[in-house]
Scaffold this active site. Sequence first.
Site, mmCIF file in Angstrom:
data_model
loop_
_atom_site.group_PDB
_atom_site.id
_atom_site.type_symbol
_atom_site.label_atom_id
_atom_site.label_comp_id
_atom_site.label_asym_id
_atom_site.label_seq_id
_atom_site.Cartn_x
_atom_site.Cartn_y
_atom_site.Cartn_z
ATOM 1 N N CYS A 80 2.180 -42.575 -2.704
ATOM 2 C CA CYS A 80 2.824 -41.867 -3.824
ATOM 3 C C CYS A 80 1.934 -41.902 -5.057
ATOM 4 O O CYS A 80 1.401 -42.946 -5.425
ATOM 5 C CB CYS A 80 4.175 -42.524 -4.134
ATOM 6 S SG CYS A 80 5.006 -41.785 -5.557
ATOM 7 N N THR B 8 5.564 -2.516 7.642
ATOM 8 C CA THR B 8 5.637 -3.090 6.284
ATOM 9 C C THR B 8 7.018 -2.927 5.665
ATOM 10 O O THR B 8 7.807 -2.083 6.071
ATOM 11 C CB THR B 8 4.601 -2.425 5.381
ATOM 12 O OG1 THR B 8 4.814 -1.018 5.433
ATOM 13 C CG2 THR B 8 3.194 -2.751 5.818
ATOM 14 N N CYS C 258 21.175 -39.799 0.699
ATOM 15 C CA CYS C 258 20.246 -38.776 1.190
ATOM 16 C C CYS C 258 20.886 -37.971 2.317
ATOM 17 O O CYS C 258 21.387 -38.544 3.287
ATOM 18 C CB CYS C 258 18.948 -39.420 1.668
ATOM 19 S SG CYS C 258 17.755 -38.228 2.311
ATOM 20 N N CYS D 233 15.155 -32.989 -6.268
ATOM 21 C CA CYS D 233 16.416 -33.482 -5.702
ATOM 22 C C CYS D 233 17.504 -33.514 -6.773
ATOM 23 O O CYS D 233 18.644 -33.129 -6.519
ATOM 24 C CB CYS D 233 16.208 -34.874 -5.106
ATOM 25 S SG CYS D 233 17.657 -35.486 -4.226
ATOM 26 N N CYS E 240 6.574 -32.474 -2.265
ATOM 27 C CA CYS E 240 5.581 -33.554 -2.435
ATOM 28 C C CYS E 240 4.173 -33.003 -2.197
ATOM 29 O O CYS E 240 3.903 -32.416 -1.157
ATOM 30 C CB CYS E 240 5.862 -34.692 -1.459
ATOM 31 S SG CYS E 240 4.625 -36.020 -1.589
ATOM 32 N N CYS F 147 6.213 3.447 9.162
ATOM 33 C CA CYS F 147 5.618 3.637 7.838
ATOM 34 C C CYS F 147 6.715 3.939 6.809
ATOM 35 O O CYS F 147 7.424 4.930 6.941
ATOM 36 C CB CYS F 147 4.606 4.774 7.881
ATOM 37 S SG CYS F 147 3.820 5.040 6.293
ATOM 38 N N ASN G 257 4.336 5.307 15.716
ATOM 39 C CA ASN G 257 4.531 4.754 14.381
ATOM 40 C C ASN G 257 5.877 5.224 13.832
ATOM 41 O O ASN G 257 5.986 6.290 13.256
ATOM 42 C CB ASN G 257 3.365 5.178 13.470
ATOM 43 C CG ASN G 257 3.484 4.580 12.094
ATOM 44 O OD1 ASN G 257 4.554 4.116 11.696
ATOM 45 N ND2 ASN G 257 2.386 4.611 11.349
ATOM 46 N N ASN H 29 0.830 -1.199 0.000
ATOM 47 C CA ASN H 29 0.000 0.000 0.000
ATOM 48 C C ASN H 29 0.861 1.243 0.000
ATOM 49 O O ASN H 29 1.994 1.243 0.484
ATOM 50 C CB ASN H 29 -0.929 0.014 1.223
ATOM 51 C CG ASN H 29 -0.217 0.477 2.473
ATOM 52 O OD1 ASN H 29 -0.179 1.669 2.769
ATOM 53 N ND2 ASN H 29 0.375 -0.453 3.222
#
Lengths: 460, 444
Positions: free
Chosen positions: B342, B201, B387, B352, B397, B135, B132, B73
């Site tokens: 699967c 933000t 692995c 991978c 997955c 901003c 504030n 914004n």
Amino acid sequence: MALNHPAPRLSPEELERTFADINPPLTRAQALEEGSRCLFCYDAPCIKACPTRIDVPLFIRQIMTGNTVGSARTILDANILGHSCARVCPTSVLCEGACVLNAEGKRPVSIGSLQRYSVDRILDSGKRLFSPGPDTGRRVALIGAGPASLSCAFELRRCGHQAVLFDSRPTPGGLDAYGIAAYKMRAADVQREIDMIREMGVDIRCGFTVGVDVSLAQLESEFDAIFIGVGLGRTDRLGVPGEDLQGSVDALTFIEQTKMNGLASVAIGRRVAVIGGGNTAIDCVTAARRLGAEEVYMIYRRGPEDMTAFAYEIELAKKDNITFRWHTLPVRILGNSSVEAVQLICTRPGPPDASGRHAPEPIPGSEFTLPVDMVIRALGQQKKVDFLSTIPALALRKGCVVVDPETGQTSNPKYFAGGDCVNGAAEVVDAVAEGKRAARGIHAMFSINSTVAGREASHA
Amino acid sequence: MPDLSVNFCGVRSPNPFWLASGPPTNTAHQVMHAFEEGWGGAVWKTIGEPIINTASRYGAVDLKNVRMMGLNNIELISDRPIEVNFREISEVKKRFPHNAVIASLMVESRRESWQEITHRANDSGADMVELNFGCPHGMSERGMGAAVGQVPDYAAMITAWVKEAATIPVIVKLTPNVTDIAHMAAAVAAAGADAVSLVNTFNSIVGVDLDTFSPCPQVQGHGSHGGYCGPAIKPIALHMVSSVARHPGAQIPISGIGGVGAWRDAVEFMLLGATSVQVCTAAMHFGFRIVREMAAGLDEYLREKGMASAMDLIGRSLPRIMDWGDLNLNYKTIARIDAEKCIGCNLCYIACEDGAHQCITSDARPAADLRHGPIPKHVPKILDDECVGCNLCSLVCPVPGCISMIEVDTGRPAMTWRQLQEARGKSPMCDMRDLLAKGGVAGD
């Protein structure tokens, strides 16, 4: 055609409604929602289930990213009849049947609808995505202008070879134009697709019957290779008395009328019997209902489990309130000049036949008469053995042309073949794949020959 | 029944769900509706000299078909007169005495201005003020907002001015557009801030229109960087909240902000040290009604965990956040594919293979369609010995519970990088001053 009791004609508006597209096109919002369901599988099963190997995950991703032109290019690059295939492919046993979402109990991605979304836009825009290759001076004649020849011709043009199609009918497209149920695709849609192929420089000569208007010898002398894409011939006859009465027609003629003559001009009986259990028989029963027939019977000599029609086609017929008469066989068509009834006999499964299915055996004394005004026979189509046997040294097996599975080349090295005359009757997408295979085979043959010719020239 | 209320700097809020300062808290009409729906508190849209806004103001990032994963914004602080805002705060407090109302403030960087508006906030009946300092657009060009929040000395100075005048707790709202937000938090804590709220933000350009070349959102074909928020920023906000909570110089209550849209998000912020959470984008997307599910979900979660109070959540995960050098290098997991579950999409394989460590194999898929029988099942295989336990396959997955990471006993005792370096006789930490003296890493 004078019918005993013709059904009241529906108004053009009613016909447009009853024959409305059974898979209406997706809106952009629907396409985005549907496309977002695609997982973008690697080495995707939908590609491997498509005879033409369209890269489905890629074209869906292209739709999602706003590259609709690119998505159509992906589709048409693999399958120039991607527009027809999007509408007529039995996707539930091809790409969508292979979609991994099925394995999770989910509805598969509607690949056919997304493909149509993409290609429709390109056809509507008039954009041309492909251009012919530089002229090689090679010329190929293609016999028949159905999906196999159209696909082959397009691929040949991309390689720069000339392609001339000969078809005895007045319009090109073969069964794609004449034989697809009107609620799946209208004739005009097919012609838009063919225009795209024609604009590649493909020369389509309609009204030319090879063997009559132009001889094989002439083709052999004028062309460097010949592709046989003649498809199949007439529908098999029932072989029962009364088959030539008015109101007894074959399925292909009936469907062709709905495609070519305008729906309002097609006569239909109040009561119609369709003989057969395949997809064409379904096209006939549903078309008969949509034209206004009040009672439509599907007469099949075996049981529902043996029907060769796809499950979704059978569902369509059920929705149209068709009466199935399983285990019945026509023995005679009754009537004076027009069909008034068909005499049927009940069958029971006999010993297995060559196909492994139980051959239906008539049950003596079980005859009964079904009053009908039309009989549509939707049996298989005959092989074009008469024509094929005029081609020198062309090997046939069970009436089908034998080809090299890699190149589509026949036993006569100048001839290649693809489509129904090779596979015995399959889908449009199979014909496209086989046409493409043959084009690559022809191109490879030309490349080898030119290498040999070049070598010989340099030795001279 | 668990107690959802929280005590924030002595102010009770019936639950930890507050509306953040922004468009949803612009008016008494909105804030009262929010309290009726069940919000515990609301930080009023920042009050200061009324501004003039542009059209348009918001832009968003969608993810496939999910709208507003991130929102940006270029809207400024309240465009309503200061006295109207304070009068409405008084009305809201009268009607909802048990809900927390926090006045967000921003004025020019002068002592009198800050103290004057703080007095008015004291008098309005607001429970707290929020300064504030965050901003990032528009106001920062005028020397306010993030222009203050990016300089620790300025932020500390203004905090001290406000503290002199305030009779109610002072929260300082921090900008994330700094190198180290915990440093900023420590600076304002030292200046007397009672609490911090974070994050405001992020500086952002949310997109560019490919046809007009105009940035989004556009103002007559032009644009300006704006503040980015929404679900997309949550992980960054979680880290920032935890880094403040772990800073020894910033041990004051935290109100967590950034992508909270459901009770789960709120619980995560609280586990990492927040006492309350503030919500803006989700309320802008779906309205105030979302709080009902947030409260119900938190209630159910606390019951399930056997916790009596929402306050029990605060900071519970902090001891589990460590330096990388203190993680056990001998802890090993490997991926397991449940072949039953699967579906054969091969996403784990290609992720991978191309994107990680080449520990999954997959046979080329044969051509097959249902016309010729069932399609053979296709399941990639994990190479257990290769692995590295990175998680990527389980993250890509698409099937819940299909790939799990299984702990493997290596038989080796726990050992951290720090311990390993010490055993090697090396310093576990790289001394940057050393490096600079030597002329940098590349030259070594």
